[in-house]
Write an enzyme that holds these catalytic residues in place. Sequence first.
Site, PDB file in Angstrom:
ATOM      1  N   VAL A 196      29.635  33.107  36.610  1.00 37.90           N
ATOM      2  CA  VAL A 196      30.139  32.315  35.485  1.00 37.90           C
ATOM      3  C   VAL A 196      30.440  30.874  35.898  1.00 37.90           C
ATOM      4  O   VAL A 196      30.817  30.053  35.063  1.00 37.90           O
ATOM      5  CB  VAL A 196      31.404  32.945  34.852  1.00 37.90           C
ATOM      6  CG1 VAL A 196      31.084  34.289  34.243  1.00 37.90           C
ATOM      7  CG2 VAL A 196      32.531  33.050  35.863  1.00 37.90           C
ATOM      8  N   GLY A 197      30.301  30.572  37.190  1.00 39.07           N
ATOM      9  CA  GLY A 197      30.512  29.200  37.642  1.00 39.07           C
ATOM     10  C   GLY A 197      31.843  28.931  38.305  1.00 39.07           C
ATOM     11  O   GLY A 197      32.320  27.785  38.298  1.00 39.07           O
ATOM     12  N   LYS A 198      32.448  29.947  38.908  1.00 39.56           N
ATOM     13  CA  LYS A 198      33.737  29.750  39.568  1.00 39.56           C
ATOM     14  C   LYS A 198      33.657  28.726  40.695  1.00 39.56           C
ATOM     15  O   LYS A 198      34.567  27.913  40.880  1.00 39.56           O
ATOM     16  CB  LYS A 198      34.254  31.074  40.139  1.00 39.56           C
ATOM     17  CG  LYS A 198      34.577  32.147  39.127  1.00 39.56           C
ATOM     18  CD  LYS A 198      35.205  33.364  39.776  1.00 39.56           C
ATOM     19  CE  LYS A 198      34.349  33.975  40.862  1.00 39.56           C
ATOM     20  NZ  LYS A 198      33.036  34.484  40.359  1.00 39.56           N
ATOM     21  N   LYS A 215      37.752  31.019  49.977  1.00 36.61           N
ATOM     22  CA  LYS A 215      37.012  32.137  49.395  1.00 36.61           C
ATOM     23  C   LYS A 215      37.360  33.355  50.247  1.00 36.61           C
ATOM     24  O   LYS A 215      36.749  33.581  51.297  1.00 36.61           O
ATOM     25  CB  LYS A 215      35.504  31.852  49.441  1.00 36.61           C
ATOM     26  CG  LYS A 215      34.632  32.963  48.871  1.00 36.61           C
ATOM     27  CD  LYS A 215      34.550  32.904  47.365  1.00 36.61           C
ATOM     28  CE  LYS A 215      33.584  33.967  46.842  1.00 36.61           C
ATOM     29  NZ  LYS A 215      33.407  33.879  45.378  1.00 36.61           N
ATOM     30  N   GLU A 225      39.275  31.038  45.359  1.00 42.15           N
ATOM     31  CA  GLU A 225      38.224  31.526  44.478  1.00 42.15           C
ATOM     32  C   GLU A 225      37.971  33.014  44.717  1.00 42.15           C
ATOM     33  O   GLU A 225      37.573  33.429  45.808  1.00 42.15           O
ATOM     34  CB  GLU A 225      36.922  30.764  44.693  1.00 42.15           C
ATOM     35  CG  GLU A 225      35.821  31.215  43.745  1.00 42.15           C
ATOM     36  CD  GLU A 225      34.443  30.713  44.127  1.00 42.15           C
ATOM     37  OE1 GLU A 225      33.453  31.403  43.769  1.00 42.15           O
ATOM     38  OE2 GLU A 225      34.336  29.664  44.770  1.00 42.15           O
ATOM     39  N   GLY A 263      33.629  37.588  41.686  1.00 39.09           N
ATOM     40  CA  GLY A 263      33.387  38.274  40.425  1.00 39.09           C
ATOM     41  C   GLY A 263      34.600  38.230  39.519  1.00 39.09           C
ATOM     42  O   GLY A 263      35.316  37.229  39.451  1.00 39.09           O
TER      43      GLY A 263
END
Length: 247
Positions: free
Chosen positions: A17-19, A41, A116, A119
């Site tokens: 979705v563009g995180k 991350k 981040e 998913g």
Amino acid sequence: MTKPFAGLFIAGTDTDVGKTVVTAGIAAALRERGYDLGVWKPVQSGALTHEQKSDAFRLRVWSGVEDLCDEIAPLAFSAPLTPWLAAQAEGRTLTLDDVIAGGRSLMAKHDWLLVEGAGGLAVPLTQTDLMVDLAFRLQLPLLLVARAGLGTINHTLLSLWYARSRGLEVAGVILNEAAPATATDESVATNAAMIERYGNVSVWGVLPYMGGAFTRQQLVESMRAHVDVSPVESVLKKQSIKGEIQK
């Protein structure tokens, strides 16, 4: 005493979705304003950190941080699977404590972190924990990234309900055009208002599709034009004040 985590947890309503674009864009925009902001991350799957397609590589390039890719994503697995299964494929067993420990060095180097997730919030992270459990343990406000087009109202409202039911503080939502918008998708013009109305949440903006190769500066300019990052500043400053009071 270990420095507590401060910053923002960025989750998606789904994968792709563009995180990463949103996380890096916010980091780059606020770093230009003088904020000592790192990106983390916790678990990456589908690519190793040195690969240009990896989230860690792109976070580093687009955000402008000097931290190494291995620091940004200390747990990286090549299989394009949920983190738990990707780790299992390499004979690794993840625990929530292991995942959290991976971010301690970054938190020690920066005033705040943009974290981040992988998913959505219900993605399996360990044998017993989901991504939402990591967000809860870190005790960070949540920014939800969702698609801009048709279907996003349902996905976003469900994610908001789930996050709140698990005790997370939802700070806001950013809609992202993860794919080129089509002229027939009339929902893009009204989705933000519908999510605000039915989700009782602020939508901070709609980021246009960033297709092809783009520079950090182009990403920053798009963020400035289409997304209000001042609520992020408010979240960070609030945490700073809270930290001073606790001292």
